[in-house]
Design a protein around this motif. Structure first.
Motif, PDB file in Angstrom:
ATOM      1  N   GLU A  80       0.820  -1.218   0.000  1.00 47.92           N
ATOM      2  CA  GLU A  80       0.000   0.000   0.000  1.00 47.92           C
ATOM      3  C   GLU A  80       0.854   1.269   0.000  1.00 47.92           C
ATOM      4  O   GLU A  80       0.339   2.376  -0.228  1.00 47.92           O
ATOM      5  CB  GLU A  80      -0.935   0.021   1.203  1.00 47.92           C
ATOM      6  CG  GLU A  80      -2.086  -0.983   1.154  1.00 47.92           C
ATOM      7  CD  GLU A  80      -1.617  -2.413   1.288  1.00 47.92           C
ATOM      8  OE1 GLU A  80      -2.168  -3.288   0.579  1.00 47.92           O
ATOM      9  OE2 GLU A  80      -0.681  -2.670   2.088  1.00 47.92           O
ATOM     10  N   ASP A  81       2.141   1.139   0.237  1.00 51.21           N
ATOM     11  CA  ASP A  81       3.047   2.290   0.182  1.00 51.21           C
ATOM     12  C   ASP A  81       3.538   2.568  -1.244  1.00 51.21           C
ATOM     13  O   ASP A  81       4.244   3.557  -1.466  1.00 51.21           O
ATOM     14  CB  ASP A  81       4.254   2.068   1.095  1.00 51.21           C
ATOM     15  CG  ASP A  81       3.871   1.972   2.558  1.00 51.21           C
ATOM     16  OD1 ASP A  81       4.387   1.063   3.242  1.00 51.21           O
ATOM     17  OD2 ASP A  81       3.054   2.793   3.011  1.00 51.21           O
ATOM     18  N   THR A  82       3.180   1.716  -2.173  1.00 53.92           N
ATOM     19  CA  THR A  82       3.573   1.935  -3.559  1.00 53.92           C
ATOM     20  C   THR A  82       2.984   3.235  -4.082  1.00 53.92           C
ATOM     21  O   THR A  82       1.767   3.462  -4.007  1.00 53.92           O
ATOM     22  CB  THR A  82       3.096   0.765  -4.442  1.00 53.92           C
ATOM     23  OG1 THR A  82       3.808  -0.421  -4.055  1.00 53.92           O
ATOM     24  CG2 THR A  82       3.355   1.040  -5.917  1.00 53.92           C
ATOM     25  N   ALA A  83       3.838   4.095  -4.596  1.00 53.90           N
ATOM     26  CA  ALA A  83       3.396   5.422  -5.040  1.00 53.90           C
ATOM     27  C   ALA A  83       4.587   6.160  -5.646  1.00 53.90           C
ATOM     28  O   ALA A  83       5.741   5.743  -5.499  1.00 53.90           O
ATOM     29  CB  ALA A  83       2.851   6.230  -3.864  1.00 53.90           C
ATOM     30  N   VAL A  84       4.276   7.271  -6.292  1.00 51.46           N
ATOM     31  CA  VAL A  84       5.310   8.237  -6.636  1.00 51.46           C
ATOM     32  C   VAL A  84       5.418   9.193  -5.456  1.00 51.46           C
ATOM     33  O   VAL A  84       4.397   9.741  -5.006  1.00 51.46           O
ATOM     34  CB  VAL A  84       4.967   9.013  -7.926  1.00 51.46           C
ATOM     35  CG1 VAL A  84       6.047  10.051  -8.218  1.00 51.46           C
ATOM     36  CG2 VAL A  84       4.819   8.061  -9.105  1.00 51.46           C
ATOM     37  N   TYR A  85       6.618   9.358  -4.969  1.00 52.40           N
ATOM     38  CA  TYR A  85       6.854  10.198  -3.798  1.00 52.40           C
ATOM     39  C   TYR A  85       7.472  11.529  -4.252  1.00 52.40           C
ATOM     40  O   TYR A  85       8.441  11.545  -5.027  1.00 52.40           O
ATOM     41  CB  TYR A  85       7.776   9.500  -2.813  1.00 52.40           C
ATOM     42  CG  TYR A  85       7.064   8.435  -2.028  1.00 52.40           C
ATOM     43  CD1 TYR A  85       6.690   7.230  -2.619  1.00 52.40           C
ATOM     44  CD2 TYR A  85       6.750   8.622  -0.677  1.00 52.40           C
ATOM     45  CE1 TYR A  85       6.011   6.260  -1.902  1.00 52.40           C
ATOM     46  CE2 TYR A  85       6.082   7.645   0.051  1.00 52.40           C
ATOM     47  CZ  TYR A  85       5.712   6.467  -0.565  1.00 52.40           C
ATOM     48  OH  TYR A  85       5.036   5.500   0.145  1.00 52.40           O
ATOM     49  N   TYR A  86       6.893  12.614  -3.736  1.00 57.74           N
ATOM     50  CA  TYR A  86       7.330  13.956  -4.093  1.00 57.74           C
ATOM     51  C   TYR A  86       7.795  14.716  -2.853  1.00 57.74           C
ATOM     52  O   TYR A  86       7.166  14.607  -1.792  1.00 57.74           O
ATOM     53  CB  TYR A  86       6.174  14.760  -4.708  1.00 57.74           C
ATOM     54  CG  TYR A  86       5.579  14.179  -5.957  1.00 57.74           C
ATOM     55  CD1 TYR A  86       4.538  13.260  -5.896  1.00 57.74           C
ATOM     56  CD2 TYR A  86       6.043  14.574  -7.212  1.00 57.74           C
ATOM     57  CE1 TYR A  86       3.976  12.736  -7.048  1.00 57.74           C
ATOM     58  CE2 TYR A  86       5.486  14.050  -8.372  1.00 57.74           C
ATOM     59  CZ  TYR A  86       4.456  13.136  -8.274  1.00 57.74           C
ATOM     60  OH  TYR A  86       3.906  12.614  -9.415  1.00 57.74           O
ATOM     61  N   CYS A  87       8.845  15.482  -2.991  1.00 59.83           N
ATOM     62  CA  CYS A  87       9.165  16.423  -1.932  1.00 59.83           C
ATOM     63  C   CYS A  87       8.719  17.806  -2.392  1.00 59.83           C
ATOM     64  O   CYS A  87       8.579  18.070  -3.594  1.00 59.83           O
ATOM     65  CB  CYS A  87      10.637  16.410  -1.562  1.00 59.83           C
ATOM     66  SG  CYS A  87      11.743  17.116  -2.786  1.00 59.83           S
ATOM     67  N   ALA A  88       8.481  18.668  -1.421  1.00 56.24           N
ATOM     68  CA  ALA A  88       7.972  19.997  -1.716  1.00 56.24           C
ATOM     69  C   ALA A  88       8.448  20.967  -0.646  1.00 56.24           C
ATOM     70  O   ALA A  88       8.726  20.568   0.489  1.00 56.24           O
ATOM     71  CB  ALA A  88       6.447  19.980  -1.774  1.00 56.24           C
ATOM     72  N   ALA A  89       8.508  22.241  -1.028  1.00 56.35           N
ATOM     73  CA  ALA A  89       8.993  23.292  -0.135  1.00 56.35           C
ATOM     74  C   ALA A  89       7.911  24.336   0.096  1.00 56.35           C
ATOM     75  O   ALA A  89       7.298  24.822  -0.865  1.00 56.35           O
ATOM     76  CB  ALA A  89      10.230  23.960  -0.740  1.00 56.35           C
ATOM     77  N   ALA A  90       7.692  24.661   1.368  1.00 53.13           N
ATOM     78  CA  ALA A  90       6.687  25.655   1.747  1.00 53.13           C
ATOM     79  C   ALA A  90       7.354  26.802   2.473  1.00 53.13           C
ATOM     80  O   ALA A  90       7.974  26.593   3.526  1.00 53.13           O
ATOM     81  CB  ALA A  90       5.635  25.018   2.646  1.00 53.13           C
ATOM     82  N   PRO A  91       7.238  28.009   1.943  1.00 59.24           N
ATOM     83  CA  PRO A  91       7.798  29.148   2.667  1.00 59.24           C
ATOM     84  C   PRO A  91       7.006  29.392   3.944  1.00 59.24           C
ATOM     85  O   PRO A  91       5.765  29.430   3.924  1.00 59.24           O
ATOM     86  CB  PRO A  91       7.624  30.306   1.677  1.00 59.24           C
ATOM     87  CG  PRO A  91       6.515  29.886   0.775  1.00 59.24           C
ATOM     88  CD  PRO A  91       6.593  28.401   0.683  1.00 59.24           C
ATOM     89  N   THR A  92       7.686  29.495   5.063  1.00 57.52           N
ATOM     90  CA  THR A  92       6.995  29.725   6.335  1.00 57.52           C
ATOM     91  C   THR A  92       7.641  30.893   7.074  1.00 57.52           C
ATOM     92  O   THR A  92       8.818  31.179   6.891  1.00 57.52           O
ATOM     93  CB  THR A  92       7.039  28.472   7.227  1.00 57.52           C
ATOM     94  OG1 THR A  92       8.406  28.107   7.452  1.00 57.52           O
ATOM     95  CG2 THR A  92       6.332  27.307   6.565  1.00 57.52           C
ATOM     96  N   LEU A  93       6.838  31.515   7.914  1.00 56.15           N
ATOM     97  CA  LEU A  93       7.292  32.721   8.589  1.00 56.15           C
ATOM     98  C   LEU A  93       8.210  32.427   9.770  1.00 56.15           C
ATOM     99  O   LEU A  93       9.104  33.204  10.070  1.00 56.15           O
ATOM    100  CB  LEU A  93       6.091  33.553   9.045  1.00 56.15           C
ATOM    101  CG  LEU A  93       5.258  34.169   7.938  1.00 56.15           C
ATOM    102  CD1 LEU A  93       4.061  34.903   8.523  1.00 56.15           C
ATOM    103  CD2 LEU A  93       6.104  35.107   7.076  1.00 56.15           C
TER     104      LEU A  93
END
Length: 127
Positions: free
Chosen positions: A89-102
């Motif tokens: 069930e962990d099969t997937a395309v995994y993405y990283c992402a960046a969120a600007p935070t204060l």
């Protein structure tokens, strides 16, 4: 502008482990909370984990807590996702992402708050 490149995906048997890495370009990596998301086949993208700018705070999809660990190395501009006890069930395309935070310890699971995304890395878990 931040460019993100994931690596470390592949084929693993159920019960195995993988460590994903996400390398970021630029000198402002520490300005972003970093998240991991995944998209299983035929399903929508879902949140996996996030780590704050400082690394002091993390948050996980509830069902993954205890199996997955997110970490970051600001000196190397890299965020990691250690995945243990993998199942199909962990099969997937995994993405990283960046969120600007204060703030140094802000975190978010909201996809809309992530400004930059990697191209994804495939993780396939065989039974």
């Amino acid at each position: 502008q931040v460019q993100l490149v994931e690596s470390g995906g592949g084929l693993v048997q159920a019960g195995g482990s993988l460590r994903l890495s996400c390398s970021a370009s630029g000198r402002t990596f520490s300005s972003y909370a970093m998240g991991w998301f995944r998209q299983p086949p035929g399903k929508e993208r879902e949140f996996v984990a996030v780590i704050s700018r400082s690394g002091a705070r993390t948050y996980y999809l509830g069902s993954l807590k205890g199996r997955f660990t997110i970490s970051r190395d600001n000196a190397k501009n890299t965020v990691y996702l250690q995945m243990n006890s993998l199942n199909p069930e962990d099969t997937a395309v995994y993405y990283c992402a960046a969120a600007p935070t204060l703030t140094l310890d802000s975190i978010t699971a909201n996809t809309d708050e992530y400004a930059y995304w990697g191209q994804g890395t495939q993780v396939t878990v065989s039974s």
